[in-house]
Design a protein around this motif. Structure first.
Motif, PDB file in Angstrom:
ATOM      1  N   SER A   9       0.801  -1.224   0.000  1.00  0.00           N
ATOM      2  CA  SER A   9       0.000   0.000   0.000  1.00  0.00           C
ATOM      3  C   SER A   9       0.829   1.267   0.000  1.00  0.00           C
ATOM      4  O   SER A   9       1.948   1.313   0.516  1.00  0.00           O
ATOM      5  CB  SER A   9      -0.927   0.007   1.218  1.00  0.00           C
ATOM      6  OG  SER A   9      -0.178   0.032   2.418  1.00  0.00           O
ATOM      7  N   VAL A  10       0.219   2.284  -0.604  1.00  0.00           N
ATOM      8  CA  VAL A  10       0.721   3.652  -0.544  1.00  0.00           C
ATOM      9  C   VAL A  10      -0.301   4.452   0.254  1.00  0.00           C
ATOM     10  O   VAL A  10      -1.508   4.355  -0.004  1.00  0.00           O
ATOM     11  CB  VAL A  10       0.875   4.255  -1.951  1.00  0.00           C
ATOM     12  CG1 VAL A  10       1.296   5.718  -1.868  1.00  0.00           C
ATOM     13  CG2 VAL A  10       1.867   3.451  -2.774  1.00  0.00           C
ATOM     14  N   SER A  11       0.160   5.229   1.224  1.00  0.00           N
ATOM     15  CA  SER A  11      -0.751   6.052   2.018  1.00  0.00           C
ATOM     16  C   SER A  11      -1.050   7.340   1.266  1.00  0.00           C
ATOM     17  O   SER A  11      -0.142   8.119   0.974  1.00  0.00           O
ATOM     18  CB  SER A  11      -0.132   6.375   3.384  1.00  0.00           C
ATOM     19  OG  SER A  11       0.036   5.189   4.129  1.00  0.00           O
ATOM     20  N   GLY A  12      -2.315   7.540   0.919  1.00  0.00           N
ATOM     21  CA  GLY A  12      -2.713   8.702   0.135  1.00  0.00           C
ATOM     22  C   GLY A  12      -3.135   9.869   1.000  1.00  0.00           C
ATOM     23  O   GLY A  12      -3.361   9.739   2.202  1.00  0.00           O
ATOM     24  N   GLU A  13      -3.280  11.018   0.339  1.00  0.00           N
ATOM     25  CA  GLU A  13      -3.600  12.254   1.056  1.00  0.00           C
ATOM     26  C   GLU A  13      -5.092  12.556   1.091  1.00  0.00           C
ATOM     27  O   GLU A  13      -5.546  13.347   1.902  1.00  0.00           O
ATOM     28  CB  GLU A  13      -2.873  13.433   0.391  1.00  0.00           C
ATOM     29  CG  GLU A  13      -1.360  13.298   0.412  1.00  0.00           C
ATOM     30  CD  GLU A  13      -0.661  14.434  -0.321  1.00  0.00           C
ATOM     31  OE1 GLU A  13      -1.372  15.316  -0.865  1.00  0.00           O
ATOM     32  OE2 GLU A  13       0.580  14.455  -0.354  1.00  0.00           O
ATOM     33  N   GLY A  14      -5.874  11.959   0.195  1.00  0.00           N
ATOM     34  CA  GLY A  14      -7.291  12.279   0.107  1.00  0.00           C
ATOM     35  C   GLY A  14      -8.157  11.202   0.722  1.00  0.00           C
ATOM     36  O   GLY A  14      -8.092  10.937   1.919  1.00  0.00           O
ATOM     37  N   SER A  15      -8.970  10.562  -0.111  1.00  0.00           N
ATOM     38  CA  SER A  15      -9.836   9.490   0.366  1.00  0.00           C
ATOM     39  C   SER A  15      -9.974   8.429  -0.715  1.00  0.00           C
ATOM     40  O   SER A  15      -9.904   8.739  -1.904  1.00  0.00           O
ATOM     41  CB  SER A  15     -11.222  10.028   0.738  1.00  0.00           C
ATOM     42  OG  SER A  15     -11.853  10.575  -0.408  1.00  0.00           O
TER      43      SER A  15
END
Length: 314
Positions: free
Chosen positions: A64-70
Motif C-alpha cells: 500500500s501507498v498512504s494517500g492524502e485524500g480518500s
C-alpha cells in the motif's frame, strides 16, 4: 473501493461491508482458486483505512501507498432485487508522489510474482494512462506476463506497452471505436486490430454469446452452459482471474480461458462479486468447450449485412 450493500433478510435490513473494485474482485477470485496474490494500491482517508484491513483479512497481501485524500466508496440498496445507488464517491486523483511510489512498488511486486493484472482505478483519471504504458513495457522487459483488463485511454496506453493478454467485453470494443456494432464479424476484425496494436492475445466476452479468443493468429469460441444468474457483475473479472491463475502456473492461454470461464459462470450464481469455490469451478470447467473457428465457420456466424460488406471489400 469500500462497498456497503443493503439486502433484505426476512423483512430486515441485512448490511454487508466489503472491499470492492475491479482489482479486488480479481484478487478475490485468484485467492479462491488457490493463488498467492498481492494487490498494489493507494489507500487514503477513513475509507482507505477500512479497505486495507478488509483486503488483508481475505488472505491477500497488501502493498500500500498512504494517500492524502480518500479512497472510493459506494452505498447500494439491493432490497428490491436490483442494485439502487444511494451514494457513490470515486476517491481522489493521485498526486505525483503517490504515483511514483505506487509505480515502484507495483514494479517490484510484479517482478516477484511474474504474472501481473493491470486493472482500472475507480476514479477515471486517478492514474494517468501513460503510467499503464510504462508499467506494461517495464514489466514485460523484466520477463513478466502482463494481463490487462482496461478501456479507453488506458487500453490504448497498455497496447503501446505490448501486453501478453487483453481482455475486453464486446460493448467495450464498440465504445473504443474499433467496431461499429457488436456483430461477430466486426468484433473479430477488431480483435485482429488489437493484436496489431500490440496485444499478443485477445479475449472478448459477449454477455450470453460465446466468448472469443485470438491467440497466435488462431481464433476460438468458448462455449459454456448458461447458469441462472443472481448478479452478473464481476463475471468478467472472475474470467480474468482464472486466466492469470493458469498463466502464473505456466499453463496455456486456452486452459486459462477455460478455468476463467468456469469461474465467471459460477460467480454469476452468487451474490458476492469475485467469489467462488475452487472445487466447483474446476468441476464446472469440464463443461467448457473450446471450438476452433476457421474462415468458413466465422463466415457462417456473420449477419447478411456483414457478409455483403465483406464481398464488396477489395
Amino acid at each position: 473501493m469500500l462497498t456497503v450493500t443493503v439486502e433484505d433478510l426476512e423483512g430486515n435490513a441485512d448490511i454487508h461491508v466489503h472491499a470492492g473494485g475491479q482489482g479486488v474482485w480479481q484478487a478475490r477470485m485468484l485467492t479462491a482458486l488457490g493463488a498467492s496474490v498481492t494487490i498494489c494500491a493507494v489507500f487514503a482517508g477513513e475509507t482507505g483505512l477500512v479497505l486495507r484491513h478488509l483486503i488483508a483479512d481475505e488472505g491477500i497481501k497488501v502493498v500500500s501507498v498512504s494517500g492524502e485524500g480518500s479512497s472510493g466508496a459506494y452505498l447500494h440498496d439491493r432490497r428490491g432485487g436490483e442494485r439502487k445507488v444511494l451514494a457513490e464517491s470515486a476517491g481522489h486523483k493521485l498526486t505525483r508522489h503517490e504515483l511514483d511510489e505506487l509505480y515502484g512498488l507495483t514494479l517490484q511486486a510484479g517482478m516477484q510474482a511474474g504474472t501481473v493484472i493491470l486493472s482500472g482505478a475507480v476514479e477515471e483519471d486517478a492514474v494517468p494512462p501513460d503510467m499503464y504504458r510504462r508499467l506494461t513495457a517495464d514489466l514485460g522487459a523484466a520477463g513478466c506476463t502482463v494481463v490487462a483488463d482496461l478501456t479507453g485511454e488506458r487500453l490504448d496506453a497498455v497496447l503501446a506497452g505490448k501486453p501478453a493478454v487483453i481482455k475486453m467485453a464486446d460493448n467495450e470494443i464498440v465504445s473504443s471505436g474499433r467496431a461499429a456494432a457488436s456483430e461477430t464479424g466486426q468484433i473479430i476484425e477488431a480483435m485482429h486490430t488489437l493484436a496489431r496494436e500490440g496485444a499478443s492475445a485477445v479475449i472478448v466476452t459477449r454477455a450470453h454469446l460465446p466468448s472469443l479468443v485470438l491467440s497466435k493468429g488462431a481464433l476460438s469460441e468458448i462455449h459454456v452452459p448458461e447458469m441462472q444468474a443472481v448478479d452478473t457483475s464481476g463475471a468478467g473479472d472472475s474470467l480474468t482471474a482464472g486466466v492469470a491463475a493458469v498463466l502464473a502456473e505456466h499453463g496455456t492461454l486456452l486452459d486459462g480461458v477455460v478455468l476463467g470461464t468456469a469461474a465467471g459462470a459460477q460467480n454469476v450464481t452468487r451474490h458476492g462479486l469475485g467469489t467462488g469455490e475452487a472445487a466447483v469451478i474446476r468441476q464446472f470447467a469440464g463443461l467448457v468447450k473450446i471450438v476452433p473457428l476457421d474462415g468458413e465457420e466465422t463466415a457462417q456466424q456473420m449477419s447478411p449485412d456483414e457478409l455483403a460488406r465483406k464481398v464488396r471489400e477489395p
